[in-house]
Write a protein that holds these residues in place. Structure first.
Motif, mmCIF file in Angstrom:
data_model
loop_
_atom_site.group_PDB
_atom_site.id
_atom_site.type_symbol
_atom_site.label_atom_id
_atom_site.label_comp_id
_atom_site.label_asym_id
_atom_site.label_seq_id
_atom_site.Cartn_x
_atom_site.Cartn_y
_atom_site.Cartn_z
ATOM 1 N N ASP A 59 0.749 -1.293 -0.015
ATOM 2 C CA ASP A 59 -0.056 0.105 0.047
ATOM 3 C C ASP A 59 1.005 1.260 -0.005
ATOM 4 O OD1 ASP A 59 -2.411 -1.504 -0.125
ATOM 5 O OD2 ASP A 59 -2.684 -1.274 2.279
ATOM 6 N N PRO A 60 0.379 2.441 -0.267
ATOM 7 C CA PRO A 60 1.149 3.687 -0.402
ATOM 8 C C PRO A 60 1.836 3.793 1.171
ATOM 9 C CG PRO A 60 -0.993 4.016 -1.255
ATOM 10 C CD PRO A 60 -0.941 2.697 -0.745
ATOM 11 N N GLU A 61 1.209 3.693 2.118
ATOM 12 C CA GLU A 61 1.631 3.906 3.370
ATOM 13 C C GLU A 61 2.441 2.800 4.035
ATOM 14 O OE1 GLU A 61 -1.920 1.940 4.473
ATOM 15 O OE2 GLU A 61 -1.495 3.541 3.051
ATOM 16 N N ALA A 62 2.577 1.444 3.610
ATOM 17 C CA ALA A 62 2.760 0.560 4.192
ATOM 18 C C ALA A 62 2.964 -0.809 3.285
ATOM 19 C CB ALA A 62 2.315 -0.007 5.536
ATOM 20 N N THR A 63 3.913 -1.655 3.570
ATOM 21 C CA THR A 63 4.116 -3.021 3.022
ATOM 22 C C THR A 63 3.550 -4.310 4.227
ATOM 23 O OG1 THR A 63 5.848 -2.518 1.533
ATOM 24 C CG2 THR A 63 5.606 -4.774 2.011
ATOM 25 N N TYR A 64 2.792 -4.924 3.744
ATOM 26 C CA TYR A 64 2.354 -5.972 4.742
ATOM 27 C C TYR A 64 2.559 -7.568 4.133
ATOM 28 C CZ TYR A 64 -0.908 -2.146 5.871
ATOM 29 O OH TYR A 64 -1.417 -1.074 6.269
ATOM 30 N N LEU A 65 3.027 -8.277 5.047
ATOM 31 C CA LEU A 65 3.318 -9.809 4.945
ATOM 32 C C LEU A 65 2.509 -10.618 5.739
ATOM 33 C CD1 LEU A 65 7.168 -9.316 4.867
ATOM 34 C CD2 LEU A 65 5.674 -9.697 2.932
ATOM 35 N N ASP A 66 1.886 -11.721 4.896
ATOM 36 C CA ASP A 66 0.857 -12.449 5.641
ATOM 37 C C ASP A 66 1.794 -13.550 6.600
ATOM 38 O OD1 ASP A 66 -1.847 -13.834 5.881
ATOM 39 O OD2 ASP A 66 -0.513 -15.465 5.432
ATOM 40 N N ILE A 67 1.516 -13.715 7.769
ATOM 41 C CA ILE A 67 2.550 -14.478 8.743
ATOM 42 C C ILE A 67 1.944 -15.987 8.586
ATOM 43 C CG2 ILE A 67 2.741 -15.011 11.188
ATOM 44 C CD1 ILE A 67 2.489 -12.244 11.999
ATOM 45 N N ARG A 68 0.797 -16.425 8.462
ATOM 46 C CA ARG A 68 0.402 -17.706 8.061
ATOM 47 C C ARG A 68 1.139 -18.598 6.774
ATOM 48 N NH1 ARG A 68 -6.058 -17.919 9.445
ATOM 49 N NH2 ARG A 68 -5.907 -17.393 11.870
ATOM 50 N N THR A 69 1.095 -17.408 5.666
ATOM 51 C CA THR A 69 1.858 -17.669 4.482
ATOM 52 C C THR A 69 3.322 -18.042 4.627
ATOM 53 O OG1 THR A 69 0.229 -16.628 3.212
ATOM 54 C CG2 THR A 69 2.273 -17.510 2.220
ATOM 55 N N LEU A 70 3.954 -17.160 5.463
ATOM 56 C CA LEU A 70 5.303 -17.397 5.825
ATOM 57 C C LEU A 70 5.527 -18.559 6.617
ATOM 58 C CD1 LEU A 70 6.044 -13.555 6.859
ATOM 59 C CD2 LEU A 70 6.886 -14.820 4.547
ATOM 60 N N GLN A 71 4.644 -18.982 7.342
ATOM 61 C CA GLN A 71 5.161 -20.131 8.275
ATOM 62 C C GLN A 71 4.959 -21.576 7.748
ATOM 63 O OE1 GLN A 71 1.976 -19.119 11.207
ATOM 64 N NE2 GLN A 71 3.370 -18.795 12.791
ATOM 65 N N LYS A 72 4.404 -21.444 6.539
ATOM 66 C CA LYS A 72 4.197 -22.607 5.589
ATOM 67 C C LYS A 72 5.386 -22.846 4.658
ATOM 68 C CE LYS A 72 -0.846 -22.106 5.442
ATOM 69 N NZ LYS A 72 -2.052 -22.017 4.470
ATOM 70 N N THR A 73 6.290 -21.714 4.746
ATOM 71 C CA THR A 73 7.320 -21.971 3.599
ATOM 72 C C THR A 73 8.513 -22.834 4.294
ATOM 73 O OG1 THR A 73 8.427 -20.005 4.856
ATOM 74 C CG2 THR A 73 7.114 -19.573 2.781
ATOM 75 N N ALA A 74 9.532 -23.586 3.520
ATOM 76 C CA ALA A 74 10.541 -24.085 3.973
ATOM 77 C C ALA A 74 11.463 -22.932 4.283
ATOM 78 C CB ALA A 74 11.240 -25.020 2.899
ATOM 79 N N ALA A 75 12.392 -23.259 5.104
ATOM 80 C CA ALA A 75 13.453 -22.385 5.851
ATOM 81 C C ALA A 75 12.952 -20.706 5.914
ATOM 82 C CB ALA A 75 14.689 -22.238 4.719
ATOM 83 N N THR A 76 11.939 -20.718 6.805
ATOM 84 C CA THR A 76 11.396 -19.502 6.899
ATOM 85 C C THR A 76 12.040 -18.385 7.089
ATOM 86 O OG1 THR A 76 9.162 -20.633 7.788
ATOM 87 C CG2 THR A 76 9.347 -18.256 8.279
ATOM 88 N N THR A 77 13.099 -18.553 8.032
ATOM 89 C CA THR A 77 13.882 -17.285 8.158
ATOM 90 C C THR A 77 14.720 -16.837 7.034
ATOM 91 O OG1 THR A 77 14.226 -18.352 10.603
ATOM 92 C CG2 THR A 77 15.696 -16.616 9.965
#
Length: 442
Positions: A242-260
């Motif tokens: 968005d113009p004022e911020a960037t958002y990252l969905d936590i649930r999607t991140l938790q499903k990734t391999a090597a999340t960090t």
């Protein structure tokens, strides 16, 4: 050696025979060989030389040598003389970092203004090996382990196909003359210390170290490409801008391999270190509201998403408003001034976005800066001091907006206006005022 370099140029699509090349030549062995090789290959090129003003007569002799080399090859010649130490002191960086920044900025300026397609440097396999080990020593991700890329934007390095010994043999075979830089042997610089003290020991273990690290860099580069594509796929699912911020969905991140690792790649453009990213991942199961900082951005862990916003970096500097200057534009702030002679019928403008100040009570230049702890002023209508921190509490300014509050300061250090809130009583317009400076927030 020529065949290996030619194959390397074609394999990595570094440039074509019709491309115009700007070749960085210091006068040292590597760059002298580079210029000779490109001439042998029939490339269209000019020579660019940097004089950093660090080695007195030796540097002057280097410049004269490279100038004669360009004349001998009948190619265009560009030279620039830098005040490297002054720039390093001004920016608070090392002399080596300053020289690197200055030279690449100048190379790109010449390339873009003079119509060259690429900048060519003489980095070879040993340079790549040193870079990999330096990055590993300082701590790095995949990007640091791939070493020096053969092609990075407009920068190309055809000599990464060969080692230092190959260059020396070529130089002897073709009876080329070069200039030796004594600073290359000084252990004061980290790269030289690695070259003189560390790499000889490693080459005793593996005499083919440079070639081994070259192959390793290629393999790491391939792995990096796989990671890059995976990160891009994750970003399409998890990221919203968005113009004022960037958002990252936590649930999607938790499903990734090597999340960090994945999150670090996603947050790399925002300046977050790997150590901080590990803490962010650990916060996924914690209460919302945890805040994390990078030099340029702030990240807040919300319930189901990470919220990233840029910092207001203007608070780290000050901006001056000279006498007679009508406009001052800063990130997020636009001020306009008008000077009025007080006459009958002059109306003092009202509103939080404007301040009418006694021009003759002000000392120029004025300064615009962020408010600081310990600041105080005398709000108009009051005769006593008021801490600015207390004033902002009274005004019910939200915590996350206080960082954006800026003040207009007279040249004698007195706050004349808390911008957008209240002028200072010491600069108010009175019956004795002859000239009024009206400052408007646009």
């Amino acid at each position: 050696m020529l065949d290996r370099i030619q194959s390397y140029i074609q394999e990595h699509t570094l440039f074509t025979p019709t491309d115009k090349l700007l070749v960085a030549v210091s006068g040292g062995l590597d760059s002298v060989v580079l210029a000779h090789v490109l001439r042998k290959l029939g490339a269209q090129f000019a020579i660019a030389h940097c004089h950093f003003g660090l080695r007195g007569e030796e540097a002057d002799a280097d410049e004269q040598f490279v100038r004669k080399l360009a004349k001998q090859y009948d190619v265009p010649y560009f030279a620039e003389f830098f005040q490297t130490k002054k720039f390093a002191e001004q920016e608070g960086i090392s002399t080596q970092m300053a020289a690197r920044a200055l030279r690449y900025q100048w190379f790109e300026e010449v390339r873009s203004t003079q119509g060259f397609d690429y900048i060519v440097t003489a980095h070879h396999q040993r340079d790549a090996a040193e870079t990999m080990l330096l990055n590993l020593t300082h701590g790095t991700g995949l990007a640091g382990l791939h070493g020096i890329r053969p092609k990075n934007g407009y920068l190309v390095r055809p000599l990464l196909a060969v080692g230092r010994e190959d260059l020396y043999d070529y130089l002897v075979e073709n009876r080329l003359i070069w200039r030796e830089d004594a600073s290359n042997d000084s252990p004061v610089y980290q790269r030289n210390l690695l070259r003189i003290e560390v790499l000889p020991v490693l080459r005793e273990i593996n005499p083919s170290l440079d070639q081994t690290l070259h192959i390793t860099a290629e393999r790491v580069g391939g792995a990096e490409e796989i990671v890059r594509r995976y990160v891009e796929e994750t970003a399409t699912q998890a990221r919203r801008d968005d113009p004022e911020a960037t958002y990252l969905d936590i649930r999607t991140l938790q499903k990734t391999a090597a999340t960090t690792l994945v999150l670090h790649e996603l947050l790399r453009p925002f300046g977050f270190s790997y150590v901080v990213v590990k803490d962010i991942v650990h916060s996924f199961g914690a209460e919302p509201g945890r805040r994390f900082e990078s030099p340029t951005h702030r990240l807040v862990k919300d319930r189901e998403q990470l919220v990233i916003t840029p910092k207001n970096l203007s608070k780290f500097g000050t901006h001056q408003l000279a006498a007679g200057q009508e406009v001052l534009k800063i990130d997020g702030l636009h001020l306009r001034t008008e000077l009025h002679e007080v006459a009958e019928g002059f109306d003092i403008p009202k509103g939080k976005a404007v301040a009418a100040l006694d021009a003759d009570a002000l000392k120029f230049p004025l300064t615009v800066r962020a408010w600081q702890e310990g600041d105080w002023f005398m709000p108009i209508g009051m005769k006593g001091k008021k801490k600015l921190s207390d004033f902002l509490i009274d005004q019910k300014v939200p915590l996350n907006l206080k960082d954006n509050v800026q003040v207009l300061v007279s040249g004698d250090g007195k706050i004349a206006w808390v911008i957008g809130f209240r002028p200072d009583d010491r600069f108010k317009v009175t019956e004795e005022t002859e000239r009024v400076l009206v400052v408007k927030r646009m």
